[in-house]
Structure formats: structure tokens, C-alpha cells
Design a protein around this motif. Sequence first.
Motif: not given
Length: 435
Positions: A309-316
Motif C-alpha cells: 500500500r505504501g512507498y517509503i523514502v529516506k527523504r522526500a
Amino acid sequence: MEKREAKRGRIVLVPIPAQGHVTPMMQLGKALYSEGFSITVVEGHFNQVSSSSQSFPGFHFVTLKESLPESELERLGGIEFMIMLNKTSEASFKDYIAQLLLQQGNDISCIIYDEYMYFSGAAAKEFNLPSVIFSTQCATNYVSHPGMQEKVVENLYPLRYKDLPISGMGPLEHVFELCREVANKRTASAVIINTVSCLESSSLSWMKQKLGIPIYPIGPLHMTASPPASIIEEDMSCIEWLNKQKPRSVIYISVGTVAQMETKEVLEMAWGLCNSNQPFLWVIRPGSILGTNGIESLPDEVHKMVSERGYIVKRAPQLEVLGHPAVGGFWSHCGWNSVLESIAEGVPMICRPFHGEQKLNAMCIERVWRIGFQMEGKVDRGEVERAVKKLIVDEEGAGMQERALVLKEKLKASVKSGGTSYNALDEIVEYLKTK
Ligand code: UDP
């Protein structure tokens, strides 16, 4: 922003070495540079803006000899670190200013210092130089200072004692000491503050009356000046992911550049977010989960669940994310920059403040502007799921969004020609030209 006409004097900027403070000060620097002022940025040994100096052509950067190393921040904690930093930096800043005056002749128009870098005031006084305080926090933070000292909030409605930025900040006497120093205007002739009249008019009047000097609310600086330069690289792939989501369906989660969470809380959040059935974009910085290297150290089942369901980033790229049509809500730690950026895009918020003035900001979001609500107590998957649905799916959230969109329009009007922030920036530039 390009203009840069007549050659004017030098402005010495003294920011705090933390992204949330550096960004608005550098935006102010750019605005002043475009008016013809020379800009010198004085910094310590870490989080140096000069590492991205290509974003600031024409700026001059100086590193103070005596400033504390970053390792001391962990040892002392934020409040004591700031007090120590001020003590150790005062003499070398004076030396630097003396040297600058000798080398350049007196071309310094003004020293503009972050309210927490109050050591700068001593040099301004000694060399009889104009100085201006720069605040990157909300005006309500000033209003809370006497409540903190006297432990009463009766005259400070709508503030409640629990909203005061005291808890989780270390020994109270240090908090009070720092507050006293910050509230001391020294010889400063004005305060520039990154807020907007329409959000905080009564707190701004209060500040003006208490300090007895002009207050210039010129924010949000990310709208009045050029976009910020990030010290850290941003992961743009999340924009492609957002492009595939339905309008106003995504909850964006970020706790800023400093706050940390326990692994247990992160796991509860992951479950709650997945159970909400809403898509989510989640910033997990390396180091933001206590005792781990970041998301990599979480169990495989979490990765699997989150990737559905999601999307993970270290910095957006936060400004772009908040402005994206797919984003319907922001789960925020309520740092002041994040709050202004969210309002500027009309995005309502779930508030999960950690410490300091974030609690005041959360209070304003929930009780004054009514564009979000606080999640208090332990993070629990059921609460997380309910909160996300309340904001993104329910009627109640729709009302918050409507009010956020009204504020967005007000902010847009404030930074346009003739608007309050536009005029305040104009006035401070005119004032600096006379120095
Ligand atoms: N930010 C960002 N991308 C991220 C996380 C944060 O661009 O993934 C930026 C955000 O837009 C804001 C700043 O970092 O301008 C954080 O400042 P804030 O005052 O909200 O919180 P702090 O980090 O000072 O606690």
C-alpha cells in the motif's frame, strides 16, 4: 528574484546549524541578495550550508573557530547544547566581526541572527552595529514564554499548560535560561519572523507590545523567497508513485529532520497505515528509528506489508509532495516549516508533536485553525487506522480540508503584491537600505 540592482552593504547572517532553521534564513538571504546586499553566512562545524554553496552564488561563508562539535549535541541534549554553543561562540564571533571591519571597512549594514544564536548580540553591541533577530518559529511560541516561567496560562488562552514547550526538553532550569536569553532583545532593532499575519495576528500584536520593537512577519518564506536548497538528497521517485494514486487519497508521513521513534511505534504505525486501506508515502530517515540503521532493520513481514500500500523514502521533496493532487493529508511532527508548507498547499494534518514548540503548533492546528487533530498517548495500530480514516475518508476530515483550503488562499494573498507578508518584506528591505 533575479533583480540585484544597486550595490548595498553587507548583511551577516547567523543561522542555527539545523535544516529547519537554516532553510528559512537562507531564503531570506536570497531575498536580500537580490536587492543588492552582500551576504556573509557565519556557521559552525556541522550541517554547513557552505556544503551546498553552489545554490548560493555570490554568498560568502565563514566557519567560526570555536563552535561545538555535533557529538556534543547527543551528550548535552538540545537545550544545554544551545546554551553552551552560545557561550563558546561569543568570543570568536566578536573576533571575526572585528577582522571583517578591518578588512572591508565598515560595510556591515546589519547582523541578522537566529533568535537561538543570541551570542551575536554581544558583537553587535560592542561594535555598535545594527542587529535584527530572526525567528523561525511561530509567534505563539513567544506568547508561551511567560506561561513557562510562571507556570500559569490563565491569560494566554487558548494555550493550555500541557501545550507549553517544556516536557521532554531536559532540566527545567536550562529551558528557562534559554527562554530568558531568547526573549532578551539586546540591542536588536526589529524581529523578522517566518509567520503570516492572518495566522497569528493576536500573538504578533502581543510580541510587538512586549518587545517594543517592530515585528516583520514575512512568511511563509518558501513562498516569498526562492525554494529551499536541501542539504540532503531528495528521492524524486515518490512523485512517480504519487502520479499513480487517486486524487486526495494519500497520507504523507514525515517527522522532520530531527525527531526519532521507537521500533515498537514504527511497527504499530505500519500496521495501522496498512489497515486503513489508504495509500501512504512515508519518510523514514536513516537514524530516525532509535537504535537501528533505519527501515532496513525492520522485520521482513513489515516490508512486505508496507510495499503493498505504501512507498517509503529516506527523504522526500516535501514541497512537491504536499502540492501533489494525490495527497489528502499530512501526518506531521508539526515542525513550523512543515506546518507552513502544509497550510500553503491546503493539506489538513494529523499532529503527532514530539517536543518543544511542536506542541504549540499542534494546538493551533487543532484548536485555532481547526485544520487537523492531535494523536495523543501511545501509538496503537487501531488509533492510527482511525486517525487516517478520519482525516482522509470521513466528513470531519473534509471540513478540516475545506478550512485548510481557505487558509491556503489567504496565504497566497499575503505573499502577493500588496499582501501583508509582501509588504513586511518590502519594509524590512527599505529599513536595511538605510543602515
Ligand atoms: N523536509 C523535506 N523532506 C523530508 C523531510 C523534511 O524536504 O523528507 C523538509 C521540510 O520540507 C521542512 C524541513 O525539512 O522544510 C523540516 O523542518 P520542520 O520545521 O518541519 O521540522 P524540523 O526538522 O526542524 O524538526
